[in-house]
Design a protein around this motif. Sequence first.
Motif, short mmCIF file in Angstrom:
data_model
loop_
_atom_site.label_atom_id
_atom_site.label_comp_id
_atom_site.label_asym_id
_atom_site.label_seq_id
_atom_site.Cartn_x
_atom_site.Cartn_y
_atom_site.Cartn_z
N LYS A 24 0.84 -1.20 0.00
CA LYS A 24 0.00 0.00 0.00
C LYS A 24 0.87 1.25 0.00
O LYS A 24 1.90 1.31 0.66
N SER A 25 0.45 2.25 -0.77
CA SER A 25 1.23 3.49 -0.78
C SER A 25 1.00 4.25 0.52
O SER A 25 -0.07 4.19 1.11
N HIS A 26 2.01 4.94 0.96
CA HIS A 26 1.93 5.73 2.18
C HIS A 26 1.34 7.08 1.81
O HIS A 26 1.89 7.79 0.97
N SER A 82 10.70 9.16 2.91
CA SER A 82 10.11 9.09 4.25
C SER A 82 9.44 7.74 4.49
O SER A 82 9.51 7.20 5.59
N ALA A 83 8.78 7.22 3.47
CA ALA A 83 8.13 5.92 3.60
C ALA A 83 9.17 4.83 3.85
O ALA A 83 8.97 3.95 4.69
N GLU A 84 10.28 4.90 3.14
CA GLU A 84 11.35 3.92 3.32
C GLU A 84 11.94 4.03 4.73
O GLU A 84 12.20 3.03 5.39
N ARG A 85 12.11 5.24 5.21
CA ARG A 85 12.62 5.47 6.56
C ARG A 85 11.65 4.91 7.61
O ARG A 85 12.06 4.27 8.57
N ALA A 86 10.35 5.12 7.39
CA ALA A 86 9.34 4.61 8.32
C ALA A 86 9.33 3.08 8.32
O ALA A 86 9.24 2.45 9.38
N GLU A 87 9.45 2.50 7.15
CA GLU A 87 9.48 1.04 7.04
C GLU A 87 10.70 0.49 7.76
O GLU A 87 10.62 -0.46 8.54
N ARG A 88 11.85 1.09 7.52
CA ARG A 88 13.09 0.66 8.18
C ARG A 88 12.96 0.82 9.70
O ARG A 88 13.41 -0.04 10.46
N SER A 95 6.75 10.99 1.37
CA SER A 95 7.59 10.87 0.19
C SER A 95 8.17 9.46 0.16
O SER A 95 8.21 8.79 1.20
N PRO A 96 8.63 9.01 -0.98
CA PRO A 96 9.24 7.67 -1.02
C PRO A 96 10.37 7.52 0.01
O PRO A 96 10.49 6.48 0.66
#
Length: 103
Positions: free
Chosen positions: A2-4, A11-17, A8-9
């Motif tokens: 699902k897109s966040h 920020s989404a990657e940082r949140a996932e990590r 931003s891509p």
Amino acid sequence: MKSHRNLSPRSAERAERGLYQAILSLRTDDECRRFISDLCTPAELEALIDRWSVVAHLNDGLSYRTIHELTGVSVTTIGRVARFLTNGSGGYRVALERLGGPR
């Protein structure tokens, strides 16, 4: 995935990590249970438990119908797990091996 919504891509990657780091920081079964209980709705947790409950049965070579009879998990979900066990990212295999090896 699902897109966040407003992330931003990057920020989404940082949140996932950050989520993965939080999970890795947990030290006991109880800490993990409490974290997942806070993180997931009851339906989400049930779906995760259903998926994990069929992994060992699939690894043992049981038929979808037999796994359904043993667990009550739908044949559709069993098929989805089987696809990821065979062609996924390898996460199920790593967990199986670390929890006692392929059965």
